[in-house]
Write a protein that holds these residues in place. Structure first.
Motif, PDB file in Angstrom:
ATOM      1  N   LYS A   1      94.150 -95.922 -35.161  1.00  0.00           N
ATOM      2  CA  LYS A   1      95.024 -97.078 -35.339  1.00  0.00           C
ATOM      3  C   LYS A   1      96.473 -96.653 -35.604  1.00  0.00           C
ATOM      4  N   MET A   2      96.655 -95.649 -36.475  1.00  0.00           N
ATOM      5  CA  MET A   2      98.007 -95.178 -36.788  1.00  0.00           C
ATOM      6  C   MET A   2      98.698 -94.626 -35.542  1.00  0.00           C
ATOM      7  N   LEU A   3      97.979 -93.855 -34.758  1.00  0.00           N
ATOM      8  CA  LEU A   3      98.568 -93.267 -33.553  1.00  0.00           C
ATOM      9  C   LEU A   3      98.861 -94.332 -32.500  1.00  0.00           C
ATOM     10  N   TYR A   4      97.975 -95.303 -32.375  1.00  0.00           N
ATOM     11  CA  TYR A   4      98.196 -96.394 -31.415  1.00  0.00           C
ATOM     12  C   TYR A   4      99.464 -97.171 -31.776  1.00  0.00           C
ATOM     13  N   HIS A   5      99.630 -97.493 -33.062  1.00  0.00           N
ATOM     14  CA  HIS A   5     100.797 -98.263 -33.491  1.00  0.00           C
ATOM     15  C   HIS A   5     102.095 -97.466 -33.377  1.00  0.00           C
ATOM     16  N   ALA A   6     101.980 -96.132 -33.367  1.00  0.00           N
ATOM     17  CA  ALA A   6     103.167 -95.287 -33.203  1.00  0.00           C
ATOM     18  C   ALA A   6     103.423 -94.944 -31.739  1.00  0.00           C
ATOM     19  N   ASP A   7     102.645 -95.549 -30.832  1.00  0.00           N
ATOM     20  CA  ASP A   7     102.833 -95.367 -29.387  1.00  0.00           C
ATOM     21  C   ASP A   7     102.414 -93.979 -28.898  1.00  0.00           C
ATOM     22  N   PHE A   8     101.288 -93.505 -29.428  1.00  0.00           N
ATOM     23  CA  PHE A   8     100.650 -92.295 -28.929  1.00  0.00           C
ATOM     24  C   PHE A   8      99.343 -92.659 -28.232  1.00  0.00           C
ATOM     25  N   VAL A   9      98.973 -91.877 -27.240  1.00  0.00           N
ATOM     26  CA  VAL A   9      97.671 -92.014 -26.587  1.00  0.00           C
ATOM     27  C   VAL A   9      96.860 -90.755 -26.882  1.00  0.00           C
ATOM     28  N   ILE A  10      95.685 -90.923 -27.459  1.00  0.00           N
ATOM     29  CA  ILE A  10      94.846 -89.790 -27.833  1.00  0.00           C
ATOM     30  C   ILE A  10      94.159 -89.206 -26.605  1.00  0.00           C
ATOM     31  N   GLU A  11      94.233 -87.892 -26.477  1.00  0.00           N
ATOM     32  CA  GLU A  11      93.588 -87.184 -25.368  1.00  0.00           C
ATOM     33  C   GLU A  11      92.319 -86.463 -25.813  1.00  0.00           C
ATOM     34  N   CYS A  12      92.284 -86.034 -27.066  1.00  0.00           N
ATOM     35  CA  CYS A  12      91.151 -85.269 -27.586  1.00  0.00           C
ATOM     36  C   CYS A  12      91.049 -85.522 -29.079  1.00  0.00           C
ATOM     37  N   PHE A  13      89.829 -85.731 -29.568  1.00  0.00           N
ATOM     38  CA  PHE A  13      89.653 -85.986 -31.001  1.00  0.00           C
ATOM     39  C   PHE A  13      88.287 -85.465 -31.420  1.00  0.00           C
ATOM     40  N   LYS A  14      88.277 -84.402 -32.238  1.00  0.00           N
ATOM     41  CA  LYS A  14      87.035 -83.832 -32.755  1.00  0.00           C
ATOM     42  C   LYS A  14      87.189 -83.631 -34.257  1.00  0.00           C
ATOM     43  N   SER A  15      86.306 -84.254 -35.025  1.00  0.00           N
ATOM     44  CA  SER A  15      86.404 -84.138 -36.480  1.00  0.00           C
ATOM     45  C   SER A  15      85.314 -83.249 -37.065  1.00  0.00           C
ATOM     46  N   ARG A  16      84.319 -82.894 -36.262  1.00  0.00           N
ATOM     47  CA  ARG A  16      83.279 -81.971 -36.722  1.00  0.00           C
ATOM     48  C   ARG A  16      83.660 -80.558 -36.300  1.00  0.00           C
ATOM     49  N   GLY A  17      83.133 -79.588 -37.031  1.00  0.00           N
ATOM     50  CA  GLY A  17      83.578 -78.226 -36.763  1.00  0.00           C
ATOM     51  C   GLY A  17      85.047 -78.144 -37.134  1.00  0.00           C
TER      52      GLY A  17
ATOM     53  N   ILE B   1      97.162 -82.423 -34.369  1.00  0.00           N
ATOM     54  CA  ILE B   1      96.835 -82.352 -35.786  1.00  0.00           C
ATOM     55  C   ILE B   1      95.531 -81.575 -35.872  1.00  0.00           C
ATOM     56  N   ALA B   2      95.571 -80.391 -36.480  1.00  0.00           N
ATOM     57  CA  ALA B   2      94.402 -79.511 -36.457  1.00  0.00           C
ATOM     58  C   ALA B   2      94.189 -78.829 -37.790  1.00  0.00           C
ATOM     59  N   HIS B   3      92.930 -78.447 -38.034  1.00  0.00           N
ATOM     60  CA  HIS B   3      92.545 -77.731 -39.246  1.00  0.00           C
ATOM     61  C   HIS B   3      91.494 -76.689 -38.888  1.00  0.00           C
ATOM     62  N   ASP B   4      91.440 -75.633 -39.687  1.00  0.00           N
ATOM     63  CA  ASP B   4      90.442 -74.602 -39.414  1.00  0.00           C
ATOM     64  C   ASP B   4      89.106 -74.913 -40.097  1.00  0.00           C
ATOM     65  N   ALA B   5      88.884 -76.186 -40.403  1.00  0.00           N
ATOM     66  CA  ALA B   5      87.617 -76.652 -40.958  1.00  0.00           C
ATOM     67  C   ALA B   5      87.430 -78.111 -40.541  1.00  0.00           C
ATOM     68  N   SER B   6      86.283 -78.674 -40.818  1.00  0.00           N
ATOM     69  CA  SER B   6      86.012 -80.072 -40.478  1.00  0.00           C
ATOM     70  C   SER B   6      86.705 -81.002 -41.463  1.00  0.00           C
ATOM     71  N   SER B   7      86.851 -82.256 -41.085  1.00  0.00           N
ATOM     72  CA  SER B   7      87.450 -83.233 -41.992  1.00  0.00           C
ATOM     73  C   SER B   7      86.586 -83.417 -43.239  1.00  0.00           C
ATOM     74  N   ALA B   8      85.255 -83.361 -43.071  1.00  0.00           N
ATOM     75  CA  ALA B   8      84.356 -83.515 -44.223  1.00  0.00           C
ATOM     76  C   ALA B   8      84.547 -82.370 -45.212  1.00  0.00           C
ATOM     77  N   ALA B   9      84.696 -81.150 -44.697  1.00  0.00           N
ATOM     78  CA  ALA B   9      84.876 -79.984 -45.573  1.00  0.00           C
ATOM     79  C   ALA B   9      86.211 -80.054 -46.304  1.00  0.00           C
ATOM     80  N   ILE B  10      87.261 -80.440 -45.597  1.00  0.00           N
ATOM     81  CA  ILE B  10      88.594 -80.516 -46.206  1.00  0.00           C
ATOM     82  C   ILE B  10      88.640 -81.616 -47.267  1.00  0.00           C
ATOM     83  N   ASN B  11      88.127 -82.799 -46.914  1.00  0.00           N
ATOM     84  CA  ASN B  11      88.119 -83.900 -47.880  1.00  0.00           C
ATOM     85  C   ASN B  11      87.248 -83.576 -49.094  1.00  0.00           C
TER      86      ASN B  11
END
Length: 198
Positions: A173-189, A140-150
């Protein structure tokens, strides 16, 4: 934002990097960080008019393929026109929460610049899990930060419960309950979340 709204804006809508070579190079380098490999079958939910699809096709190579999915008739038409020369791309008009795609058939699901418009988000995440192979990649990716998009969506007057990027804890929490394991998570930039189906 509903399907009819995307239908109305389809002809005029374009991403800011489409006409700028420097920005396209930045998007290309960003896409290279997703962890895609040659020969993959990639699903692109919320593909819009197909502007981002060539970046995925480049990552998948000549033996890979990209299945583009969008619920907007007009966006789907534009995507078909844009990608008609590409034998490895297929465009499907459908809601990404219920895709006409075989379970366990995809190596990766890439949501680029579209996830805020999926609601309820848990339903879409479960569908992404269904179509992925065991060990399959969700990005799940965006060409901006979550703060900028929101912030942009808030100024436009969107319902932020439906059209916002959830807080990091909620996403985990949503990904855990759907049986995903997060490998990378960056919300800035540039926002990027990569997870694997268990």
């Amino acid at each position: 934002m509903g399907v009819k709204c995307f239908d109305r804006m389809a002809a005029a809508y374009t991403n800011g990097w489409v006409k700028c070579a420097k920005k396209r190079d930045e998007i290309r380098r960003f896409t290279a960080r997703f962890g895609l490999e040659k020969g993959m079958t990639i699903i692109e939910p919320g593909c819009g008019s197909g502007e981002f699809t060539p970046f995925l096709l480049a990552e998948a190579g000549k033996n890979g393929r990209v299945i583009c999915v969008d619920s907007s008739s007009e966006m789907s038409k534009l995507a078909k026109q844009r990608l008609k020369a590409g034998k490895n791309a297929r465009v499907i008009k459908a809601c990404a929460s219920k895709m006409p795609v075989k379970s366990g058939s995809a190596d990766a699901v890439i949501c680029f610049n579209c996830f805020p418009h999926f609601y309820p988000k848990e339903r879409f995440i479960r569908e992404f899990h269904r179509v992925l192979k065991p060990g399959g990649l969700l990005v799940i990716a965006h060409d901006a930060s979550s703060a900028a998009i929101n912030g942009m969506h808030r100024r436009i007057g969107f319902n932020m419960k439906k059209h916002g990027i959830p807080a990091p804890g909620e996403m985990r929490k949503m990904l855990y309950h759907a049986d995903f394991v997060i490998e990378c998570f960056k919300s800035r930039g540039r926002y990027m979340l990569a997870a694997r189906k268990q």
